[in-house]
Write a protein that holds these residues in place. Structure first.
Motif, PDB file in Angstrom:
ATOM      1  N   LYS A 218      25.649  73.227 -11.725  1.00 17.42           N
ATOM      2  CA  LYS A 218      25.576  74.677 -11.569  1.00 17.42           C
ATOM      3  C   LYS A 218      26.762  75.266 -12.303  1.00 17.42           C
ATOM      4  O   LYS A 218      27.838  74.679 -12.324  1.00 17.42           O
ATOM      5  CB  LYS A 218      25.622  75.040 -10.091  1.00 17.42           C
ATOM      6  CG  LYS A 218      24.352  74.628  -9.373  1.00 17.42           C
ATOM      7  CD  LYS A 218      24.229  75.319  -8.040  1.00 17.42           C
ATOM      8  CE  LYS A 218      22.847  75.103  -7.464  1.00 17.42           C
ATOM      9  NZ  LYS A 218      22.789  74.058  -6.471  1.00 17.42           N
ATOM     10  N   GLU A 222      26.439  80.860 -10.188  1.00 16.10           N
ATOM     11  CA  GLU A 222      25.722  79.919  -9.324  1.00 16.10           C
ATOM     12  C   GLU A 222      26.662  78.858  -8.781  1.00 16.10           C
ATOM     13  O   GLU A 222      26.586  78.472  -7.618  1.00 16.10           O
ATOM     14  CB  GLU A 222      24.607  79.228 -10.123  1.00 16.10           C
ATOM     15  CG  GLU A 222      23.656  80.169 -10.801  1.00 16.10           C
ATOM     16  CD  GLU A 222      22.918  81.024  -9.805  1.00 16.10           C
ATOM     17  OE1 GLU A 222      22.287  80.461  -8.907  1.00 16.10           O
ATOM     18  OE2 GLU A 222      22.980  82.265  -9.934  1.00 16.10           O
ATOM     19  N   TYR A 236      32.597  81.866   2.964  1.00 16.19           N
ATOM     20  CA  TYR A 236      31.294  82.232   2.425  1.00 16.19           C
ATOM     21  C   TYR A 236      30.507  83.089   3.418  1.00 16.19           C
ATOM     22  O   TYR A 236      29.950  84.130   3.058  1.00 16.19           O
ATOM     23  CB  TYR A 236      30.517  80.954   2.097  1.00 16.19           C
ATOM     24  CG  TYR A 236      29.125  81.169   1.570  1.00 16.19           C
ATOM     25  CD1 TYR A 236      28.893  81.465   0.236  1.00 16.19           C
ATOM     26  CD2 TYR A 236      28.029  81.051   2.424  1.00 16.19           C
ATOM     27  CE1 TYR A 236      27.614  81.642  -0.242  1.00 16.19           C
ATOM     28  CE2 TYR A 236      26.742  81.233   1.954  1.00 16.19           C
ATOM     29  CZ  TYR A 236      26.532  81.525   0.624  1.00 16.19           C
ATOM     30  OH  TYR A 236      25.263  81.702   0.162  1.00 16.19           O
ATOM     31  N   MET A 243      29.447  91.724   2.601  1.00 16.09           N
ATOM     32  CA  MET A 243      28.491  92.264   1.622  1.00 16.09           C
ATOM     33  C   MET A 243      27.384  93.034   2.349  1.00 16.09           C
ATOM     34  O   MET A 243      27.012  94.145   1.940  1.00 16.09           O
ATOM     35  CB  MET A 243      27.898  91.106   0.821  1.00 16.09           C
ATOM     36  CG  MET A 243      26.804  91.484  -0.142  1.00 16.09           C
ATOM     37  SD  MET A 243      26.252  90.046  -1.087  1.00 16.09           S
ATOM     38  CE  MET A 243      25.079  89.328   0.059  1.00 16.09           C
TER      39      MET A 243
ATOM     40  N   PRO B  17      21.040  80.117  -5.757  1.00 19.91           N
ATOM     41  CA  PRO B  17      21.967  78.982  -5.739  1.00 19.91           C
ATOM     42  C   PRO B  17      21.823  78.060  -4.534  1.00 19.91           C
ATOM     43  O   PRO B  17      22.073  76.868  -4.642  1.00 19.91           O
ATOM     44  CB  PRO B  17      23.348  79.637  -5.751  1.00 19.91           C
ATOM     45  CG  PRO B  17      23.128  81.033  -5.283  1.00 19.91           C
ATOM     46  CD  PRO B  17      21.741  81.409  -5.679  1.00 19.91           C
ATOM     47  N   ILE B  18      21.429  78.571  -3.378  1.00 21.74           N
ATOM     48  CA  ILE B  18      21.355  77.717  -2.192  1.00 21.74           C
ATOM     49  C   ILE B  18      19.928  77.215  -1.973  1.00 21.74           C
ATOM     50  O   ILE B  18      19.700  76.052  -1.670  1.00 21.74           O
ATOM     51  CB  ILE B  18      21.871  78.465  -0.934  1.00 21.74           C
ATOM     52  CG1 ILE B  18      23.287  78.997  -1.167  1.00 21.74           C
ATOM     53  CG2 ILE B  18      21.820  77.573   0.298  1.00 21.74           C
ATOM     54  CD1 ILE B  18      24.350  77.950  -1.414  1.00 21.74           C
ATOM     55  N   GLU B  20      17.975  76.777  -4.273  1.00 22.61           N
ATOM     56  CA  GLU B  20      17.817  75.897  -5.436  1.00 22.61           C
ATOM     57  C   GLU B  20      16.433  75.991  -6.053  1.00 22.61           C
ATOM     58  O   GLU B  20      15.793  74.980  -6.325  1.00 22.61           O
ATOM     59  CB  GLU B  20      18.149  74.439  -5.075  1.00 22.61           C
ATOM     60  CG  GLU B  20      19.564  74.291  -4.549  1.00 22.61           C
ATOM     61  CD  GLU B  20      20.065  72.865  -4.554  1.00 22.61           C
ATOM     62  OE1 GLU B  20      19.406  72.053  -3.915  1.00 22.61           O
ATOM     63  OE2 GLU B  20      21.097  72.589  -5.180  1.00 22.61           O
ATOM     64  N   LEU B  21      15.977  77.206  -6.248  1.00 22.88           N
ATOM     65  CA  LEU B  21      14.750  77.382  -7.004  1.00 22.88           C
ATOM     66  C   LEU B  21      14.783  78.758  -7.663  1.00 22.88           C
ATOM     67  O   LEU B  21      15.564  79.630  -7.274  1.00 22.88           O
ATOM     68  CB  LEU B  21      13.508  77.217  -6.108  1.00 22.88           C
ATOM     69  CG  LEU B  21      13.490  77.882  -4.737  1.00 22.88           C
ATOM     70  CD1 LEU B  21      12.967  79.294  -4.829  1.00 22.88           C
ATOM     71  CD2 LEU B  21      12.601  77.083  -3.813  1.00 22.88           C
ATOM     72  N   GLN B 250      24.644  75.473   6.242  1.00 15.47           N
ATOM     73  CA  GLN B 250      24.843  75.833   4.828  1.00 15.47           C
ATOM     74  C   GLN B 250      23.535  76.198   4.149  1.00 15.47           C
ATOM     75  O   GLN B 250      23.261  75.780   3.038  1.00 15.47           O
ATOM     76  CB  GLN B 250      25.562  74.691   4.110  1.00 15.47           C
ATOM     77  CG  GLN B 250      26.886  74.408   4.798  1.00 15.47           C
ATOM     78  CD  GLN B 250      27.673  73.287   4.179  1.00 15.47           C
ATOM     79  OE1 GLN B 250      27.120  72.432   3.531  1.00 15.47           O
ATOM     80  NE2 GLN B 250      28.976  73.297   4.383  1.00 15.47           N
ATOM     81  N   VAL B 252      22.489  79.590   4.112  1.00 13.26           N
ATOM     82  CA  VAL B 252      22.471  81.026   3.838  1.00 13.26           C
ATOM     83  C   VAL B 252      22.567  81.226   2.325  1.00 13.26           C
ATOM     84  O   VAL B 252      23.519  80.776   1.702  1.00 13.26           O
ATOM     85  CB  VAL B 252      23.648  81.739   4.531  1.00 13.26           C
ATOM     86  CG1 VAL B 252      23.672  83.215   4.172  1.00 13.26           C
ATOM     87  CG2 VAL B 252      23.570  81.560   6.037  1.00 13.26           C
ATOM     88  N   ASP B 253      21.566  81.852   1.740  1.00 19.84           N
ATOM     89  CA  ASP B 253      21.599  82.122   0.302  1.00 19.84           C
ATOM     90  C   ASP B 253      22.024  83.566   0.084  1.00 19.84           C
ATOM     91  O   ASP B 253      21.249  84.497   0.296  1.00 19.84           O
ATOM     92  CB  ASP B 253      20.230  81.850  -0.328  1.00 19.84           C
ATOM     93  CG  ASP B 253      20.320  81.726  -1.836  1.00 19.84           C
ATOM     94  OD1 ASP B 253      20.875  82.651  -2.464  1.00 19.84           O
ATOM     95  OD2 ASP B 253      19.861  80.720  -2.390  1.00 19.84           O
ATOM     96  N   ALA B 254      23.277  83.753  -0.356  1.00 17.78           N
ATOM     97  CA  ALA B 254      23.841  85.097  -0.464  1.00 17.78           C
ATOM     98  C   ALA B 254      23.086  85.938  -1.497  1.00 17.78           C
ATOM     99  O   ALA B 254      22.892  87.140  -1.302  1.00 17.78           O
ATOM    100  CB  ALA B 254      25.322  85.018  -0.828  1.00 17.78           C
TER     101      ALA B 254
END
Lengths: 258, 320
Positions: A218, A222, A236, A243, B17-18, B20-21, B250, B252-254
């Motif tokens: 990545k 990313e 995070y 946010m 990113p989390i 992954e697609l 882990q 959570v896709d921001a």
């Protein structure tokens, strides 16, 4: 001490001796390289294609091959522990049954060749070398009942995700000894080390193999997001919440009526 | 000028990113906006719609549920600020609910992790959706249907009679909630908060669709502070869940959360305007049908013959 040294010398010399014996008939070697050593996954990543170039080298003593060479390229993605579960109907509802684990199975497996694998070599050779979806090293953990069904199911699911595939047209023989291949990497590939094995066959026999590899990583935004999520999950999580508060607050200001 | 849709595809696709697609960015913004519109119109969080939608569109259920809690924070902040300006939040009641919610959420995240390791998370999520959506949707359908029927017959829609007491009001450890004009035990308040926290963690919903009726019918909280106080609790419980999920699973896709938030906050504004044009019981009837439809779709997924009898999950990834 002396004996140990002697053993070491023999061991070191052994491959050379073996090559010497096999020399006259097995003199081909193959050299290959991929177009990118590192595949960068950014926010616009929709999959990519790598190019692999290779050449079959011969020395003076090499015998001529009546039917030319065949090239088979295997690409194995980073390993992952996969669990296959069979769904059973329990009171009308489909429920996942107990899982069968395949430790460290390749997350991606491609077999590229210049013609169909079964035309290139027989199952005995392919099985011994673990080449092709049927024979690739995906071992089951423990001793479950009917492991073959679960292995086939794993292959089917991976194929439907586009992560396992065989492409008998992907290798193009430019000349008798020069070849080029296109490695398709879909968007859902895992990050990590990818192993590439290039096999050269002639008349059904495996002549030589070379190994190389590349990395999928990545990159940029990313990478930052992924690293933060895994290395500093608290930061995070807090950042995500901040946010969310900002977006919510901005929304209420921008659209404030009355 | 004609634009080739395929030429635009690489621009519209965005890699999460989390999860992954790669997914279509405008599809996510649109989904967020559509659900935001409905949530603004009906005054609900919309998590119960968005989480199944995300799962139907291919996002892994674990990522959908965990990410959704982040998106609910944003939409609830927007809503709660409006209520705060109108002073329609009971902060004392809210804080007790938050306290219960945090306990429930922590338990939920642990449970989430255990279920995931047994490969039964998807099943539990689906079953909970069917039970809650079916139950709440059914009740709302009956209630709003009756109200509409009464109005047709010219009878006035009866308002809830105040001052009714149930067993809940006999419990000990009573606290006075000034703004709600209530003097009740904190036990049901904390228990309700905990239940909502549990649902937030496991189902990826805000829980407003349970909280609001429970506050009105069980705790007898005055209607004018119910929504604001419920939003206040949802903000903090979903925020805590987002952080706990980030640490524990882990998943959570921001980036996914951001796209849904932006779409959702915008959609909610237009939805609220549309909602003013409809009568309360009409809105509730439409919402009931929507809730039942989503529940029915999830139920169908549970009972229909699956395309493949095998599912593949990743237990661990080896980084080489």
């Amino acid at each position: 001490m002396r004996r140990l040294a002697a053993i070491l010398i023999v061991l070191t010399a052994l491959p050379a001796v073996l090559v010497g014996i096999a020399g006259p008939a097995r003199a081909e070697t193959v050299v290959a390289a991929v177009s990118d050593k590192i595949v960068e996954i950014r926010s616009n990543f929709v999959g990519t294609e790598l190019t692999l170039f290779g050449s079959i080298e011969r020395d003076g003593a090499t015998v001529g091959r009546a039917h030319g060479y065949d090239v088979v390229i295997e690409i194995l993605g980073p390993g992952e522990d996969l669990v296959v579960r069979r769904k059973n109907r329990v009171m009308g509802i489909w429920v996942n049954g107990a899982g069968v684990t395949f430790p460290s199975a390749p997350s991606y497996y491609a077999v590229l060749s210049d013609r169909p694998l079964e035309d290139i070599s027989g199952p005995a050779v392919l099985r011994r070398k673990g080449i092709g979806e049927r024979f690739v090293d995906i071992r089951v953990a423990g001793e479950p009942a009917d492991p073959e069904t679960y292995r086939t199911a794993l292959l089917d699911v991976k194929e439907s995700e586009g992560l396992y595939f065989a492409d008998p047209d992907a290798v193009e023989m430019l000349t008798e000894r020069l070849f080029i291949a296109h490695i398709k990497l879909p968007a859902n590939i895992r990050t990590g080390g990818y192993r590439v094995r290039v096999h050269v066959f002639a008349g059904g026999a495996l002549l030589t193999t070379t190994r190389l590899g590349f990395w999928a990583v990545k990159s940029g935004f990313e990478e930052a997001v992924y690293d933060l999520a895994h290395q500093r999950p608290l930061v995070y999580g807090l950042a995500t919440v901040i946010m969310a508060f900002s977006v919510g607050w901005l929304g209420s200001i921008l659209f404030q009526r009355n | 000028m004609r634009v080739d849709a395929r030429a635009l595809e690489p621009i519209m696709q965005i890699y999460l990113p989390i999860a992954e697609l790669a997914v279509n960015m405008f599809m996510l913004l649109g989904m967020g906006a559509a659900v935001g519109f409905l949530s603004g119109m009906f005054g609900v969080g919309g998590g119960f719609l968005l989480t199944p939608l995300l799962i139907f569109s291919g996002i892994p259920p674990a990522v959908a549920v965990a990410t959704q809690s982040g998106q609910i924070v944003a939409s609830s902040v927007s809503g709660a600020l409006a209520h705060w300006r109108r002073r329609s939040i009971d902060f004392t009641l809210g804080l007790y609910l938050v306290a219960g919610g945090l306990v429930g959420s922590a338990c939920g995240v642990v449970l989430f992790r255990i279920l995931r390791s047994f490969g039964q998370l998807d099943l539990i999520i689906s079953v909970l959706y069917v039970v809650f959506l079916g139950g709440i949707g059914g009740l709302m359908l009956i209630e709003s249907g009756r109200a509409i029927f009464r109005r047709r017959q010219g009878r006035p829609v009866s308002a809830r009679r105040p001052g009714q007491h149930t067993w809940i009001h006999k419990l000990p450890i009573k606290v006075r909630f000034k703004q709600s004009k209530l003097y009740i035990s904190v036990i049901p308040v904390i228990a309700l908060g905990a239940l909502i926290g549990l649902l937030v963690a496991i189902m990826g919903v805000g829980g407003g669709f349970i909280m609001v009726p429970a506050m009105i019918y069980l705790l007898r909280v005055p209607t004018n502070v119910v929504i604001g106080t419920s939003l206040f609790q949802i903000i903090f419980v979903t925020a805590a869940t987002t952080i706990l999920q980030s640490i524990s699973t882990q998943t959570v896709d921001a980036l996914l959360a951001l796209l849904l938030m932006v779409g959702g906050v915008m959609g909610a504004q237009f939805g609220a305007q549309a909602g003013h044009k409809l009568r309360g019981e009409q809105l509730r009837l439409m919402l009931a049908i929507l809730v039942l439809a989503v529940g029915g779709r999830v139920f169908w997924g549970l009972v229909a013959e699956p395309e493949t009898l095998f599912v593949l999950t990743t237990a661990a990834v080896h980084l080489e």
